[in-house]
Design a protein around this motif. Structure first.
Motif, PDB file in Angstrom:
ATOM      1  N   VAL A  82     -51.004 -23.130   7.737  1.00 29.57           N
ATOM      2  CA  VAL A  82     -52.199 -22.915   8.565  1.00 29.57           C
ATOM      3  C   VAL A  82     -53.442 -22.813   7.679  1.00 29.57           C
ATOM      4  O   VAL A  82     -54.479 -23.418   7.963  1.00 29.57           O
ATOM      5  N   TYR A 120     -47.001 -23.657  17.398  1.00 26.92           N
ATOM      6  CA  TYR A 120     -47.959 -24.281  16.481  1.00 26.92           C
ATOM      7  C   TYR A 120     -47.759 -25.796  16.444  1.00 26.92           C
ATOM      8  O   TYR A 120     -46.642 -26.294  16.655  1.00 26.92           O
ATOM      9  N   ARG A 127     -51.661 -25.543  13.041  1.00 29.06           N
ATOM     10  CA  ARG A 127     -52.651 -24.799  13.834  1.00 29.06           C
ATOM     11  C   ARG A 127     -52.051 -24.483  15.203  1.00 29.06           C
ATOM     12  O   ARG A 127     -51.045 -25.092  15.602  1.00 29.06           O
TER      13      ARG A 127
END
Length: 479
Positions: free
Chosen positions: A337, A318, A343
């Motif tokens: 997130v 991520y 993300r």
């Protein structure tokens, strides 16, 4: 000049009390320093190095520890040089616990930690780079390689070495690091900085095995280190930037003109691993907290039949907003997130990079076990997929024709797929890349290198299909 006997009675009493308090404080401070376990004077540092730095470059007895260099006149900004890994220069890193109280004094230490013989090394397949395997071995690297089933292998140029302070905070097992250095000044910087890291960070001194690669036309004959300075242990990025500012104009121009040999470096780091399994990453990919033992326990629990099969374990990666702290676990990561502060890696700049990992499925997984386990299989393999994974050292090597950026990792993953490897996504462990990337921030030179490698890939793909066509005819797998 008036003395204390000329003062009024009240002031005289106050002065006497003040003197007594200061005297008592000095006595207490002196006693504390005499009984402390971590003095930070020069003699202590020399004694610590003499007792701890038994492994030197090429196993030679070290002689003189390099000290820091004074900054030269201003030169063109080194930021013009394409970095090894995409990241933000102003990243504020978390600092692991230090083995020194405040600073590392590199002056007058009687040894040269990087006393490497630059005339002896091996060449890569094209004789473009001279390679020095196990140039410096961590003091506990051998023991850790026997204790754990997997080694973290990573590669970098000098510019990104500071990320190792974060990597070693979360990864406590063996680490194999391949470093690229161009010319005398970068090799000198490397000497200073590795010495600094080993003085200040126990895990770096103990756990890392170092390997070097240098371009054929820029191998230094001898590097003299004769200046001195003390470095603050809690400023690894600041110290590195200072050292990088000393690079010559010639080196900066060379780095601008020549591409970084990513796959040469990946193969070097991987082959420096001594364990059966390898977790191959880039240096700014930071493992989740306490990953080492959890991953090792999982690998030991895998059935014997599966251990012999072609399986690669994908660890989701991520991107993380620079304003937030590193998540302590999967639940905290998923909350970030939802808030738009984290993300999937490369989601905005190149979605195919990690898309097949299926982050949605990983996030919705019902299993709340803190133990590492398989979340799901990768069933929608996409061309250009390039996850970070743990696998046997028997997987195909990275093709060294791919230089710089583009097709360096996904070409190897594509060959694994064609060769019949199954990719399985692990949970709840993960890795982090600092900074939410935007396509508009990516420099033009990356696209130029990408286009160059795209042409190489057409020939590579044909070779791979021919190489594995007979193997896959019996399975009916579509290539």
């Amino acid at each position: 000049m008036r003395n204390i006997y000329d003062l009024p009675g009240s002031l005289k009493a106050f002065s006497i009390v003040a003197v007594l308090i200061l005297t008592s404080s000095n006595i207490l401070l002196t006693l504390k320093l005499l009984h402390t376990n971590k003095p930070c004077d020069k003699e202590y540092i020399v004694e610590r190095i003499n007792s701890n730095y038994s492994s030197a470059w090429n196993n030679n007895q070290p002689k003189n520890l390099p000290a820091a260099v004074a900054p030269p006149p201003p030169r063109p900004s080194p930021s013009l040089i394409p970095p090894v890994i995409s990241s933000l220069d102003e990243l504020k890193v978390e600092i692991p616990s230090l083995n020194m109280e405040s600073e590392a004094d590199l002056a007058s230490v009687p040894m040269d930690l990087l006393n490497i013989d630059l005339s002896i090394g091996r060449w890569d397949n094209k004789r473009m780079y001279k390679i020095f395997d196990f140039a410096l071995v961590g003091e506990k690297f051998e023991q850790l390689s026997e204790k754990y089933l997997v080694t973290l292998a990573t590669q970098t140029s000098v510019e990104r070495l500071h990320f190792l302070t974060q990597v070693t905070k979360h990864w406590t097992g063996p680490i194999s690091v391949a470093v690229f250095a161009s010319g005398s000044d970068e090799f000198r910087i490397l000497q200073h900085y590795i010495t600094y890291l080993r003085l200040c960070y126990d895990n770096i001194r103990d756990n890392i095995s170092w390997h070097l690669a240098m371009p054929r036309e820029r191998i230094p004959n001898k590097v003299k280190i004769d200046s001195s300075q003390s470095f603050e242990c809690d400023s690894p990025e600041k110290i590195l930037k200072h050292l990088l500012s000393t690079r010559s104009l010639e080196t900066i121009k060379w780095r601008l003109k020549n591409v970084y040999p990513q796959n040469v470096m990946r193969n070097l780091a991987r082959k420096g691993s001594q364990t059966e399994k390898v977790f191959l990453t880039d240096v700014d990919i930071i493992p989740s907290v306490n990953m080492t033992d959890s991953l090792d326990s999982f690998l030991r629990s895998v059935p014997a039949a599966e251990k012999r099969s072609k399986v690669a374990y994908v660890i989701p990666t991520y991107e993380l907003d620079l304003r937030v702290k590193f998540p302590e676990g999967k639940p905290e990561l998923l909350r970030l997130v939802k808030k738009g502060l984290a993300r999937p890696f490369h989601e905005k700049v190149f979605i195919y990079n990690q898309f097949a990992t299926n982050f949605s499925k990983w996030g919705k997984e019902i299993n709340d076990s803190p133990e590492t386990h398989v979340s799901h299989n990768v069933t929608n393999f996409e061309f250009l997929y390039e996850p970070f994974y743990v696998a046997s050292d028997l997987v195909p090597i990275h093709d060294e024709r791919f230089m710089g950026y583009g097709f360096t990792r996904n070409s190897q993953v594509y060959e694994m797929y064609v060769a019949g490897y199954q990719f399985q996504v692990l949970s709840p462990i993960f890795t982090i890349h600092w900074g939410l990337q935007q396509k508009k921030t990516r420099p033009a030179w990356r696209e130029q290198q990408n286009n160059m490698n795209r042409k190489q890939f057409e020939m590579f793909k044909k070779e791979i299909l021919l190489r594995y066509s007979k193997t896959n005819k019996s399975t009916g797998k579509k290539l």
